[in-house]
Design an enzyme around this catalytic site. Structure first.
Site, mmCIF file in Angstrom:
data_model
loop_
_atom_site.group_PDB
_atom_site.id
_atom_site.type_symbol
_atom_site.label_atom_id
_atom_site.label_comp_id
_atom_site.label_asym_id
_atom_site.label_seq_id
_atom_site.Cartn_x
_atom_site.Cartn_y
_atom_site.Cartn_z
ATOM 1 N N LYS A 126 0.867 -1.188 0.000
ATOM 2 C CA LYS A 126 0.000 0.000 0.000
ATOM 3 C C LYS A 126 0.897 1.230 0.000
ATOM 4 C CE LYS A 126 -4.518 0.710 0.070
ATOM 5 N NZ LYS A 126 -5.523 -0.092 -0.650
ATOM 6 N N GLY A 165 -5.159 2.470 -7.842
ATOM 7 C CA GLY A 165 -5.803 3.619 -7.225
ATOM 8 C C GLY A 165 -6.391 3.267 -5.866
ATOM 9 N N ASP A 166 -6.757 4.291 -5.134
ATOM 10 C CA ASP A 166 -7.437 4.154 -3.849
ATOM 11 C C ASP A 166 -8.129 5.498 -3.621
ATOM 12 O OD1 ASP A 166 -7.606 2.199 -1.428
ATOM 13 O OD2 ASP A 166 -7.141 4.099 -0.463
ATOM 14 N N THR A 209 -14.901 -3.258 -7.408
ATOM 15 C CA THR A 209 -15.034 -3.406 -5.955
ATOM 16 C C THR A 209 -16.500 -3.421 -5.552
ATOM 17 O OG1 THR A 209 -12.937 -2.225 -5.695
ATOM 18 C CG2 THR A 209 -14.273 -2.545 -3.720
#
Length: 444
Positions: A126, A165-166, A209
């Protein structure tokens, strides 16, 4: 003191102030006590838990960039490469003022087990920065992304570490980051996922997601004699995960009645009009309260409180620790019978325990929101093969992956005598694969 308790105490002592990391480690280790006790002597001798809770590597760097007024700004950048036992590091980049090393360690730790559950060969990582893209011009975002990638490019690669991405990192940011990576390395490779469709991206990645969350929710309900048709669903958040969870839930017959953002939440008893939400959030980058300005059946409420809305199913899709034990009690009182996590660790430990102890079907984030990273890995596969699969092909693979994740979590829970506890099941199933790989590869 048990081996598990010793390791948790060590984590707290050696990582002061990193409360989210402590929380994530404790939840996983508590679930694993049954597994660890059966192999405690060997695991202790091999220092297995000490290794699994310690990142392989943390890269920390400054990110200088020039704003539209010609002033130099400086942010902090990070990449936590947590565990590569089953494949290259894989996990998102988060751009948000709350980002710090402890939060990224918690996310990287969770990512390791989540990625294991997908069945795909990807390890856990991360990264991100405390840069806030909100309110910045496209030029400022580009300047930041180029500076960030100038340093990060030294530590990533298609077979080494593949970020995605996040929060705060969408198609715009991925494009800027990828352009700078090519400029720095001269390589056109699948080093980032979530890319645009015309330069190596995958269909379904935007929806993945949210769709995956509903696929595993649907599977959990089916195995417990329930279904989504006609059920009232409350979803927190209004980004990609929330929007596409709402879309898939509606396709399966559910009635989504609420969405939120950091300012507050909307309640539309007649069912959320997703086309309008997409126009507000994806096109105009506006606030969710604008929905209530247009739709007369909708009410906007400022601040927190979304979990007070009576519903059958709750899907927390915003951020960590957004749903606490009081919220859990309110949901139960108002008739909620199922919760699945679209965000990373959105329920506090107290809330999670309450759900498990009070007969609410609960699917934790490391299983429920694995659809995003699973589809990122499918994007990696397409990049490696120089192929582009159809929407239907990717969606079918995603559906199969989520069904298999449910089966793994349910099976592990059954094997260790905690049937229906999908928290323990997901942790055990994810742990088993990572540990087998670590044991096979020696002391590294």
């Amino acid at each position: 003191m048990s081996y598990v308790d010793e390791v948790y105490e060590r984590v707290v002592n050696q990582n002061p102030g990193e409360v989210e990391f402590h929380q994530a480690v404790k939840e996983v280790l508590d679930s694993l006590k049954l597994v660890i006790s059966a192999n405690e002597e060997n695991y202790r001798k091999m220092g297995l838990l000490e290794r699994i809770v310690e990142p392989e590597r943390i890269i920390s760097f400054r990110v200088p960039w020039v704003d539209d007024n010609g002033n130099v700004q400086v942010n902090k950048g990070f990449r936590v490469q947590f565990n590569s036992a089953i494949g290259p590091y894989k996990g998102g980049l988060r751009l948000h003022p709350s980002v710090n090393q402890g939060i990224l360690k918690f996310l990287g730790f969770e990512q390791t087990f989540k990625n294991s559950l997908t069945g795909l060969p990807i390890g856990g990582g991360k990264g991100g920065s405390n840069f806030d893209p909100k309110g910045k011009s496209d030029r400022e975002v580009m300047a930041f992304c180029q500076s960030f990638m100038t340093e990060l490019s030294k530590y990533i690669g298609a077979d080494q570490d593949v970020p995605a991405g996040d929060i705060g990192v969408g198609a715009r940011e991925i494009g800027f980051l990828y352009g700078q990576y090519k400029r720095m390395t001269g390589l056109y490779e699948g080093v980032l996922t979530g890319k645009g469709l015309n330069y190596g991206g995958s269909l379904v990645r935007t929806q993945a997601t949210g769709y995956g969350l509903v696929y595993i929710l649907d599977e959990m309900l089916k195995h417990n004699g329930k279904d989504l048709n006609g059920k009232k669903v409350v979803i927190s958040g209004s980004g990609n995960v929330a929007i596409y969870a709402a879309e898939k839930a509606q396709q399966l017959g559910a009635i989504v009645i609420s969405l939120s953002d950091s300012a507050g939440y909307i309640y539309d008893e007649s069912g959320i009009q997703l086309d309008l939400v997409k126009e507000i959030k994806e096109v105009r980058r506006g606030r969710i309260k604008e929905y209530a300005d247009v739709v007369k059946t909708a009410v906007f409420t400022e601040g927190k409180g979304i979990w007070s809305i009576p519903c059958d199913i709750a899907l927390p899709c915003a951020t960590q620790n957004e749903l606490d034990i009081d919220d859990a009690k309110e949901l139960k009182k108002n008739g909620c019978f199922a919760v699945a996590e679209g965000a990373n660790m959105p329920s506090t430990r107290g809330a999670t325990d309450y759900f498990l102890e009070n007969g609410i079907y609960f699917m934790p984030g490391k299983a429920a929101n694995a659809g995003g990273v699973a589809t990122s890995a499918l994007e990696m596969s397409q990049n490696s093969q120089r192929l582009s699969w159809t929407f239907e092909e990717v969606d079918e693979k995603l559906h199969d992956i989520m069904v298999n994740i449910y089966a793994k979590a349910a099976d592990a829970a059954d094997r260790y005598g905690v049937s229906g506890n999908y928290v323990a099941g997901a942790n055990i199933a994810g742990f088993e694969k990572v540990v087998d790989a670590m044991m096979a590869q020696g002391i590294v």
